[in-house]
Design a protein around this motif. Sequence first.
Motif, PDB file in Angstrom:
ATOM      1  N   THR A  84      24.299  -0.664 -15.691  1.00 41.55           N
ATOM      2  CA  THR A  84      23.418  -0.228 -17.126  1.00 41.55           C
ATOM      3  C   THR A  84      22.397   0.313 -16.685  1.00 41.55           C
ATOM      4  OG1 THR A  84      24.759  -1.828 -18.189  1.00 41.55           O
ATOM      5  CG2 THR A  84      22.769  -1.133 -19.155  1.00 41.55           C
ATOM      6  N   ILE A  85      21.928   1.393 -17.667  1.00 36.22           N
ATOM      7  CA  ILE A  85      20.591   1.884 -17.432  1.00 36.22           C
ATOM      8  C   ILE A  85      19.582   1.896 -18.721  1.00 36.22           C
ATOM      9  CG2 ILE A  85      19.350   4.295 -17.135  1.00 36.22           C
ATOM     10  CD1 ILE A  85      21.813   5.239 -15.548  1.00 36.22           C
ATOM     11  N   TYR A  86      18.606   1.494 -18.514  1.00 36.21           N
ATOM     12  CA  TYR A  86      17.490   1.290 -19.345  1.00 36.21           C
ATOM     13  C   TYR A  86      16.386   2.071 -19.386  1.00 36.21           C
ATOM     14  CZ  TYR A  86      13.735  -1.066 -21.991  1.00 36.21           C
ATOM     15  OH  TYR A  86      12.464  -1.564 -22.840  1.00 36.21           O
ATOM     16  N   LEU A  87      16.022   2.751 -20.120  1.00 34.96           N
ATOM     17  CA  LEU A  87      14.797   3.686 -20.095  1.00 34.96           C
ATOM     18  C   LEU A  87      13.885   3.617 -21.431  1.00 34.96           C
ATOM     19  CD1 LEU A  87      13.550   6.084 -18.670  1.00 34.96           C
ATOM     20  CD2 LEU A  87      14.857   7.608 -20.224  1.00 34.96           C
ATOM     21  N   HIS A  88      12.598   3.336 -20.954  1.00 34.46           N
ATOM     22  CA  HIS A  88      11.321   3.286 -22.040  1.00 34.46           C
ATOM     23  C   HIS A  88      10.443   4.016 -21.368  1.00 34.46           C
ATOM     24  CE1 HIS A  88       8.888   2.323 -25.261  1.00 34.46           C
ATOM     25  NE2 HIS A  88       8.421   1.000 -25.123  1.00 34.46           N
ATOM     26  N   LEU A  89      10.429   5.414 -21.265  1.00 32.01           N
ATOM     27  CA  LEU A  89       9.554   6.254 -20.683  1.00 32.01           C
ATOM     28  C   LEU A  89       8.053   6.114 -20.897  1.00 32.01           C
ATOM     29  CD1 LEU A  89      10.677   9.717 -18.634  1.00 32.01           C
ATOM     30  CD2 LEU A  89       8.445   9.457 -19.818  1.00 32.01           C
ATOM     31  N   VAL A  90       7.281   5.718 -19.982  1.00 33.85           N
ATOM     32  CA  VAL A  90       5.731   5.982 -20.146  1.00 33.85           C
ATOM     33  C   VAL A  90       5.177   7.201 -19.465  1.00 33.85           C
ATOM     34  CG1 VAL A  90       3.668   4.802 -19.815  1.00 33.85           C
ATOM     35  CG2 VAL A  90       5.637   3.203 -20.416  1.00 33.85           C
ATOM     36  N   PRO A  91       4.948   8.028 -20.243  1.00 34.15           N
ATOM     37  CA  PRO A  91       4.385   9.414 -19.407  1.00 34.15           C
ATOM     38  C   PRO A  91       3.225   9.245 -18.728  1.00 34.15           C
ATOM     39  CG  PRO A  91       5.062   9.785 -21.824  1.00 34.15           C
ATOM     40  CD  PRO A  91       4.895   8.352 -21.663  1.00 34.15           C
ATOM     41  N   GLN A  92       2.444   8.550 -18.838  1.00 33.69           N
ATOM     42  CA  GLN A  92       1.136   8.345 -17.905  1.00 33.69           C
ATOM     43  C   GLN A  92       1.646   7.536 -16.649  1.00 33.69           C
ATOM     44  OE1 GLN A  92       1.375   7.267 -21.120  1.00 33.69           O
ATOM     45  NE2 GLN A  92      -0.097   8.603 -22.248  1.00 33.69           N
ATOM     46  N   LEU A  93       2.660   7.085 -16.549  1.00 35.49           N
ATOM     47  CA  LEU A  93       3.154   6.464 -15.082  1.00 35.49           C
ATOM     48  C   LEU A  93       3.765   7.474 -14.496  1.00 35.49           C
ATOM     49  CD1 LEU A  93       4.762   3.087 -15.886  1.00 35.49           C
ATOM     50  CD2 LEU A  93       2.478   3.451 -15.156  1.00 35.49           C
ATOM     51  N   LEU A  94       4.489   8.560 -15.318  1.00 35.33           N
ATOM     52  CA  LEU A  94       4.983   9.702 -14.531  1.00 35.33           C
ATOM     53  C   LEU A  94       3.718  10.741 -13.987  1.00 35.33           C
ATOM     54  CD1 LEU A  94       7.390  11.362 -13.427  1.00 35.33           C
ATOM     55  CD2 LEU A  94       7.744  11.975 -15.694  1.00 35.33           C
ATOM     56  N   THR A 125       6.813  16.280 -24.185  1.00 39.27           N
ATOM     57  CA  THR A 125       7.516  17.191 -23.371  1.00 39.27           C
ATOM     58  C   THR A 125       7.962  16.294 -22.266  1.00 39.27           C
ATOM     59  OG1 THR A 125       6.163  19.095 -23.958  1.00 39.27           O
ATOM     60  CG2 THR A 125       7.602  19.024 -22.064  1.00 39.27           C
ATOM     61  N   LEU A 126       7.098  15.332 -21.709  1.00 40.61           N
ATOM     62  CA  LEU A 126       7.485  14.719 -20.639  1.00 40.61           C
ATOM     63  C   LEU A 126       8.604  13.577 -21.025  1.00 40.61           C
ATOM     64  CD1 LEU A 126       4.443  13.705 -18.344  1.00 40.61           C
ATOM     65  CD2 LEU A 126       6.671  15.097 -17.719  1.00 40.61           C
ATOM     66  N   ARG A 127       8.645  12.927 -22.184  1.00 36.82           N
ATOM     67  CA  ARG A 127       9.444  12.090 -22.669  1.00 36.82           C
ATOM     68  C   ARG A 127      10.750  12.430 -22.948  1.00 36.82           C
ATOM     69  NH1 ARG A 127       7.918   6.907 -24.303  1.00 36.82           N
ATOM     70  NH2 ARG A 127       9.796   6.746 -25.634  1.00 36.82           N
ATOM     71  N   LEU A 128      10.568  13.921 -23.484  1.00 36.78           N
ATOM     72  CA  LEU A 128      11.904  14.806 -23.735  1.00 36.78           C
ATOM     73  C   LEU A 128      12.614  14.958 -22.494  1.00 36.78           C
ATOM     74  CD1 LEU A 128      13.445  15.796 -26.188  1.00 36.78           C
ATOM     75  CD2 LEU A 128      12.333  17.841 -26.039  1.00 36.78           C
ATOM     76  N   ILE A 129      12.216  15.548 -21.465  1.00 31.02           N
ATOM     77  CA  ILE A 129      12.658  15.708 -20.161  1.00 31.02           C
ATOM     78  C   ILE A 129      13.365  14.672 -19.492  1.00 31.02           C
ATOM     79  CG2 ILE A 129      12.330  16.525 -17.781  1.00 31.02           C
ATOM     80  CD1 ILE A 129       9.993  18.575 -19.013  1.00 31.02           C
ATOM     81  N   GLY A 130      12.481  13.321 -19.632  1.00 29.85           N
ATOM     82  CA  GLY A 130      13.159  12.186 -18.951  1.00 29.85           C
ATOM     83  C   GLY A 130      14.514  11.505 -19.893  1.00 29.85           C
TER      84      GLY A 130
END
Length: 385
Positions: free
Chosen positions: A166-176, A265-270
């Motif tokens: 199972t994959i969970y994603l709550h993307l935080v752009p600043q960490l990237l 943009t980063l969240r959308l790419i992720g």
Amino acid sequence: MRVTRLKLVNWRNFREVDLELDARAYVIGANASGKSNLLDAFRFLRTLAKPDGGGLQRAVKERGGMSKVRSLHATKDPEISVGIELLEARDGVEIRWEYDLAFKAAAKGSHRVLVTREVVRKNGEELLGRPNDEDRRDAERSTQTYLEQINNNAGFREVAEFFSQTIYLHLVPQLLKFGDEISGRILEDDPFGQGLLQRIATAPQKTRDARLRRIAKALTHAVPHFTELRFEKDPASGAPHIEAKFEHWRAKGAWQREEQFSDGTLRLIGLLWALQEGDDLLLLEEPELSLNDEIVQHIPLMIDRVLTSGKKKADRQVILSTHSEKLIAGVDGTSVILLEPGPQGTTARRATPEERSEMEQGLNPAEVLLPKTRPPAAHQLGLFG
């Protein structure tokens, strides 16, 4: 394989939950109603089933112990249970799985957790029923599930593998953007998308290029002046980067690296990359954050299009939590799960016949269901005068 039913008893916010699930599920509810906790039931099973460093004791410990996992509303019942029903299509044949786990704290003063029930059924036939004679002869066996034991889960290993992937994603752009400055360590399973660039880098070139082309196609409709997307490695350090080209006053436009991208943009790419990584259950936490409403309203369509594009058609299951009116407005109302806090804990339900009738008469799911997630007005709470 996908989840068709989720049953919870005494799990966090929930005294009792019994939900049927489709290939898409959109979880809505007020703040602190339990959206993250509902998704966490699947993450809990993932930790249980991990062949390397998982298991029941770790899954409970990671969540702060039994006192944090067990519902505060379970005043007289010490047992927590998580039940899952699964549908697997194999060579044109449907296989139905059931996994039911119950557990409770050991004797007072102990930090251990004991399995009180573990049942596995395949097409209605019971493959495992615990406690069994071995458990009764050796109480230590009840500190582990069979799900986490390779030598004991051979008859239902596909279930264990499904949970573990199972994959969970709550993307935080600043960490990237600033991962090196914040911390070089990436959390296990990368829930916040910090390792996105590394995942892109390790994908086979042909696969990576195809995925980036699909993402670029979506970005041309979502990001002003965007024209191209490419993967590059820093010639000096070898660090991976994604670069985007934007139309510019210069004749050849301008290229930017990920640290210059907007958070949206980063969240959308992720999000678009995660949708293309495998066929496993995908959990998304509030994917609308940092995105404008014009983009948010298309997220359900993006999910469907990405998962059915390319040579391999996939009906990947996606369960997401959201507060967004724009996102919910365009989905099938029968796929929305409404969480409602109450004196006996949060309940989870699908639309009632009356609510479905309202939607059939022209109202969208946001108009019918989202008002039920809103707290009382400020004057009702006594905040003003």
